[in-house]
Design an enzyme around this catalytic site. Structure first.
Site, short mmCIF file in Angstrom:
data_model
loop_
_atom_site.label_atom_id
_atom_site.label_comp_id
_atom_site.label_asym_id
_atom_site.label_seq_id
_atom_site.Cartn_x
_atom_site.Cartn_y
_atom_site.Cartn_z
N VAL A 15 -2.47 -7.53 3.68
CA VAL A 15 -2.24 -6.35 4.17
C VAL A 15 -2.52 -5.91 5.19
O VAL A 15 -1.59 -5.25 6.05
CB VAL A 15 -3.61 -5.43 3.07
CG1 VAL A 15 -3.55 -4.04 3.58
CG2 VAL A 15 -3.35 -5.85 1.74
N GLU A 158 -3.06 0.94 0.18
CA GLU A 158 -1.55 0.51 0.30
C GLU A 158 -0.86 0.10 -1.15
O GLU A 158 -1.89 -0.03 -2.00
CB GLU A 158 -1.69 -0.76 1.13
CG GLU A 158 -2.45 -1.91 0.74
CD GLU A 158 -1.97 -2.77 -0.26
OE1 GLU A 158 -0.70 -2.73 -0.50
OE2 GLU A 158 -2.62 -3.47 -1.18
N ARG A 161 4.00 -4.65 -2.38
CA ARG A 161 4.25 -5.84 -3.26
C ARG A 161 4.62 -6.79 -2.44
O ARG A 161 5.17 -6.89 -1.68
CB ARG A 161 5.64 -5.64 -4.18
CG ARG A 161 5.27 -4.53 -5.26
CD ARG A 161 6.82 -4.25 -5.71
NE ARG A 161 7.46 -3.87 -4.70
CZ ARG A 161 8.94 -3.57 -5.10
NH1 ARG A 161 9.48 -3.99 -6.08
NH2 ARG A 161 9.49 -3.15 -4.08
N HIS A 261 9.00 -6.13 -17.76
CA HIS A 261 9.60 -7.53 -18.07
C HIS A 261 8.56 -8.36 -18.96
O HIS A 261 7.40 -8.59 -17.95
CB HIS A 261 9.96 -8.11 -16.65
CG HIS A 261 11.25 -7.41 -16.00
ND1 HIS A 261 12.40 -7.26 -16.44
CD2 HIS A 261 11.07 -6.61 -15.00
CE1 HIS A 261 13.13 -6.57 -15.64
NE2 HIS A 261 12.32 -5.84 -14.72
N GLY A 267 -0.47 -11.83 -12.81
CA GLY A 267 -1.49 -12.59 -11.83
C GLY A 267 -1.39 -11.75 -10.37
O GLY A 267 -1.00 -10.88 -10.33
N CYS A 270 -4.16 -8.83 -6.92
CA CYS A 270 -4.27 -7.28 -7.31
C CYS A 270 -4.70 -6.88 -8.44
O CYS A 270 -5.84 -6.56 -8.89
CB CYS A 270 -3.11 -6.59 -6.47
SG CYS A 270 -2.82 -6.92 -5.03
C1 UGA Z 1 0.94 -5.21 -7.06
C2 UGA Z 1 1.56 -3.65 -6.97
O1 UGA Z 1 2.70 -3.87 -7.54
C3 UGA Z 1 1.49 -2.77 -5.67
O2 UGA Z 1 2.03 -1.63 -5.75
C4 UGA Z 1 0.07 -3.17 -5.00
O3 UGA Z 1 0.17 -2.43 -3.86
C5 UGA Z 1 -0.36 -4.33 -4.98
O4 UGA Z 1 -0.42 -5.09 -6.11
C6 UGA Z 1 -1.74 -4.47 -4.45
O5 UGA Z 1 -2.54 -3.61 -4.96
O6 UGA Z 1 -1.83 -4.74 -3.28
P1 UGA Z 1 2.04 -7.52 -6.28
O7 UGA Z 1 0.58 -7.87 -6.87
O8 UGA Z 1 2.20 -8.09 -5.05
O9 UGA Z 1 1.96 -6.06 -6.07
O10 UGA Z 1 2.90 -8.01 -7.29
P2 UGA Z 1 3.82 -7.08 -8.63
O11 UGA Z 1 5.27 -7.25 -8.35
O12 UGA Z 1 3.02 -5.95 -8.87
O13 UGA Z 1 3.35 -8.30 -9.69
C7 UGA Z 1 2.26 -8.74 -10.21
C8 UGA Z 1 2.30 -9.62 -11.41
O14 UGA Z 1 2.67 -8.56 -12.39
C9 UGA Z 1 3.07 -10.64 -11.29
O15 UGA Z 1 2.44 -11.81 -11.51
C10 UGA Z 1 4.37 -10.31 -12.03
O16 UGA Z 1 5.09 -11.50 -12.34
C11 UGA Z 1 4.03 -9.66 -13.19
N1 UGA Z 1 4.99 -8.69 -13.65
C12 UGA Z 1 5.38 -7.68 -12.85
C13 UGA Z 1 5.41 -9.05 -14.95
O17 UGA Z 1 4.90 -10.03 -15.45
N2 UGA Z 1 6.33 -8.01 -15.36
C14 UGA Z 1 6.80 -7.01 -14.79
O18 UGA Z 1 7.77 -6.20 -15.16
C15 UGA Z 1 6.36 -6.72 -13.32
#
Ligand code: UGA
Length: 443
Positions: A15, A158, A161, A261, A267, A270
């Site tokens: 971050v 923040e 992603r 999805h 995982g 966050c």
């Molecule tokens: C997440 C949030 O999306 C951000 O808005 C936030 O700022 C961030 O945490 C944080 O608190 O710092 P991030 O952990 O980088 O971001 O990743 P995501 O894209 O949100 O995915 C998180 C997990 O959910 C991954 O394991 C992903 O594979 C899973 N996921 C996501 C799914 O299984 N299905 C989906 O439809 C979306």
């Protein structure tokens, strides 16, 4: 207040580094501070400690422009700056609570070296009420020093992603600013001036609300994912297709298509941490967080289901070799924190299987996290190397390079015929046509 913001960013983790580089890109002078000398030396030589697409380009152009510097000298950074961001880690403790020692240590250092009016901005994800604690730590330190300087505390969570962090920082859906006065809000608008003049919505609120917005947003997104994962599990039993269910649900503007999805569970650094921390905060205040509690439990089950489903199709896994494609918790990152792949690999090994594994970016991180299982894992060079003589191939993370594999070649080099696409990036028909047994998630 007619103040030109000069920023100090405490913490050069994910971050802090992304925020520091992006704020410098807004034309503001930024001093990034970290206690890790090796990291700072590396950054001064252009060595980036994380994998984040585009960060190298942003960093180089801001170093060239002289807008960003890296130091371990907290005193200098505090004296030279007027807007001090706290962006250090808040890792989970055993009980799920956020460990606040690094945030508090920065607050103490700020109190120690403050030499005039400062705005202290909390960017780390912190329990509701932290803003007031930070304020008290600084005030106590100033008192101890026998000096009087005014300061304001701001909460500015923040919403980045991993893998898309630069885009998210420069094109946010909203900027959330928790303040105690209008004047401070004006200073923060100057920090984010390019976004402000671009009509990005700014939510100006009190500190506690800003802190809560972050937890509520992450917990809601985690809930959305978990909801569709459970629907996927039911789809499998009743012959429905979760991708079509999600697509049709998402067309309803009240629901929205994103984060529907289905997969092997969420995982990352966050969602798992923030959902647990929210439950802890609620417990402390005697409030039931039953939905979020259920999300945490269901997500653990979802990760465990991969090995169970595989066993159902492949029979006893003892002596079998399983290929795992994707170790990072999601594509475009080398981060394996709480990655479903770690649980899945551990489960498969516990059931007697050997693993061949590959990830385009996260191999080093995965090796560290899976040290305990080193004897049972062969780390491979690419997807086809991973598939060599395996009984089953499992796509755990949907990296682009796994989306268009040569299925005929895979079929030839694998020993068995089980193709488990936990992320639903292939169609059942295409896989079955090549003679594989197909397993998906709710499809
Ligand atoms: C997440 C949030 O999306 C951000 O808005 C936030 O700022 C961030 O945490 C944080 O608190 O710092 P991030 O952990 O980088 O971001 O990743 P995501 O894209 O949100 O995915 C998180 C997990 O959910 C991954 O394991 C992903 O594979 C899973 N996921 C996501 C799914 O299984 N299905 C989906 O439809 C979306």
């Amino acid at each position: 207040m007619n103040m030109i913001p000069k920023v100090a960013m405490f913490g050069t983790g994910y971050v802090g580094l992304v925020s520091g580089v992006c704020i410098a890109d807004f034309g503001i002078n930024v001093i990034c501070v970290d206690v890790d000398k090796e990291k700072i030396d590396g950054l001064n030589n252009g060595k980036i400690p994380i994998y984040e697409p585009g960060l190298d380009v942003f960093l180089e152009r801001n170093i060239k422009a002289g807008r960003i510097q890296f130091t371990t000298d907290a005193k200098m950074a505090i004296e030279e700056s007027n807007v001090l961001f706290i962006a250090v880690g808040t890792p989970p403790k055993e009980n799920g609570e956020a460990d606040m020692q690094y945030v508090y240590a920065v607050a103490e250092t700020i109190g120690q070296y403050m030499n005039g009016y400062k705005v202290i901005v909390d960017k780390s994800t912190v329990p509701v009420g932290t803003g007031q604690v930070v304020k008290k730590i600084i005030a106590d330190k100033l008192k101890e020093r026998g000096v009087e300087y005014s300061f304001d505390v701001v909460s500015n969570p923040e919403f980045l992603r991993e893998g898309k962090a630069l885009y998210d920082f420069t094109h946010p859906d909203r900027v959330v600013i928790g303040v105690e006065s209008e004047e401070v809000a004006e200073i923060m608008k100057k920090v984010y001036r390019p976004l402000y003049i671009n009509e990005t919505p700014f939510v100006i609120t009190n500190i506690e609300t800003a802190e809560m917005i972050k937890y509520a947003s992450n917990a809601f997104l985690a809930t959305k994912i978990t909801f569709i994962n459970e629907i996927a599990n039911l789809c499998e039993k009743v012959g429905a297709n979760v991708q079509q269910v999600a697509m049709a649900m998402g067309r309803d503007g009240r629901i929205g298509p994103k984060f529907l999805h289905a997969g092997p569970g969420f995982g990352g650094s966050c969602f798992p941490k923030d959902t647990k921390a929210l439950v802890q905060i609620a417990e402390k205040h005697g409030v039931q967080m039953s939905v979020v509690n259920a999300v945490i439990e269901a997500n653990e089950r979802q990760k465990k289901m991969v090995a169970e489903k595989l066993e159902k199709f492949a029979g006893d896994l003892k002596g079998k070799t399983i290929g795992i494609l994707g170790l990072a918790f999601k594509p475009e990152t080398d981060d394996v924190r709480e990655a479903p792949a770690l649980t899945i690999i551990a489960d498969l090994i516990e059931r007697g299987a050997s693993i061949r594994a590959y990830d385009p970016q996260a191999m080093e991180e995965a090796k560290k996290a899976l040290r305990k299982y080193a004897d049972n894992i062969t780390y491979c060079k690419h997807a086809y190397d991973t598939a060599e003589s395996v009984d089953a191939l499992v796509i755990v993370t949907e990296w682009h390079e796994f989306r268009n594999m040569d299925l005929t070649l895979l079929k030839k080099i694998m020993r068995g015929n089980i193709f488990y696409d936990a992320r639903n990036i292939y169609s059942r028909k295409d896989i079955e046509e090549k003679g594989f047994v197909f397993i998906g998630t709710g499809v």
